[in-house]
Design an enzyme around this catalytic site. Structure first.
Site, short mmCIF file in Angstrom:
data_model
loop_
_atom_site.label_atom_id
_atom_site.label_comp_id
_atom_site.label_asym_id
_atom_site.label_seq_id
_atom_site.Cartn_x
_atom_site.Cartn_y
_atom_site.Cartn_z
N TYR A 16 0.84 -1.20 0.00
CA TYR A 16 0.00 0.00 0.00
C TYR A 16 0.88 1.25 0.00
O TYR A 16 0.66 2.17 -0.80
CB TYR A 16 -0.93 -0.03 1.22
CG TYR A 16 -1.71 1.25 1.42
CD1 TYR A 16 -2.75 1.59 0.57
CD2 TYR A 16 -1.38 2.13 2.45
CE1 TYR A 16 -3.45 2.77 0.74
CE2 TYR A 16 -2.08 3.30 2.63
CZ TYR A 16 -3.12 3.62 1.78
OH TYR A 16 -3.80 4.79 1.95
N GLU A 38 -11.69 5.87 4.76
CA GLU A 38 -11.12 6.71 5.81
C GLU A 38 -12.16 6.94 6.91
O GLU A 38 -11.82 6.96 8.09
CB GLU A 38 -10.62 8.05 5.25
CG GLU A 38 -9.39 7.94 4.39
CD GLU A 38 -8.13 7.48 5.10
OE1 GLU A 38 -8.08 7.47 6.35
OE2 GLU A 38 -7.17 7.13 4.40
N TRP A 46 -5.21 2.01 10.31
CA TRP A 46 -5.44 1.89 8.88
C TRP A 46 -5.24 0.45 8.41
O TRP A 46 -5.94 -0.03 7.53
CB TRP A 46 -4.54 2.85 8.10
CG TRP A 46 -4.75 2.76 6.63
CD1 TRP A 46 -3.87 2.32 5.69
CD2 TRP A 46 -5.95 3.07 5.90
NE1 TRP A 46 -4.43 2.35 4.44
CE2 TRP A 46 -5.71 2.81 4.55
CE3 TRP A 46 -7.21 3.53 6.27
CZ2 TRP A 46 -6.67 3.00 3.56
CZ3 TRP A 46 -8.17 3.74 5.29
CH2 TRP A 46 -7.89 3.47 3.94
#
Length: 186
Positions: A16, A38, A46
């Site tokens: 990522y 988000e 995350w």
């Protein structure tokens, strides 16, 4: 040169970081995906969301705002039973509401991509941070975006969430200057 330390060594997180985070995104569907993810991340790490992203893509019809906007209470209830998702009623209802708000932008003749990129005057902001401790949790641009989106009916779009969104979608380049991706994206 070494990559930003926040991604650690988890292969998913490293991929990522190396391939997506901070890359300027102008595709409407991908921006909408980042916005919803988000919001789902609020209060969590995350990596938790990243590990569930494929489940979200499947369950939320590829992040198609037109389809998500039509979800009714029964569909939301079914999503809340899906162990591949973050089962938070407020976040799931916000995803549906945000899809409707996204479509309201279009209906009002506002290009969501142009609106979002307008908060950085259409160009990624390139920061030159040397340490993670220098990276802010929010900025005036993120605060303005949050305020504007809330006014338009979006939820789970606080300033800290919006700054994380800006980082993920490449509105800002917050790779540390020691990271090869900083140079690649500058």
């Amino acid at each position: 040169m070494e990559r930003c330390p926040w991604c650690g060594t988890d292969p998913l997180y490293v991929a990522y970081h190396d391939q997506e985070w901070g890359v300027p995104e102008y595709d409407e569907r991908r921006l909408f995906e980042f916005l919803l993810l988000e919001g789902a991340q609020a209060g969590l790490s995350w990596i938790t969301v990243l590990r569930k992203r494929e489940n979200y893509r499947r369950a939320l019809d590829g992040f198609d705002p037109e389809r998500i906007a039509r979800y009714d209470d029964a569909r939301v209830a079914a999503l809340l039973q899906d162990s591949g998702l973050i089962r938070n009623r407020l976040k799931m209802r916000a995803a549906v509401g945000n899809a409707r708000a996204w479509l309201d932008l279009r209906d009002a003749g506002i290009d969501p991509v142009a609106l979002i990129w307008g908060f950085v005057d259409g160009e990624p902001r390139v920061n030159r941070f040397r340490a993670l401790s220098e990276v802010p949790a929010t900025t005036p641009a993120a605060e303005a975006m949050s305020k504007d989106l809330k006014k338009r009916g979006f939820r789970f779009v606080g300033p800290t969430i919006m700054y994380a969104f800006m980082q993920a979608a490449g509105l800002v380049n917050d790779h540390l200057v020691s990271c090869p991706r900083h140079r690649d994206l500058a």
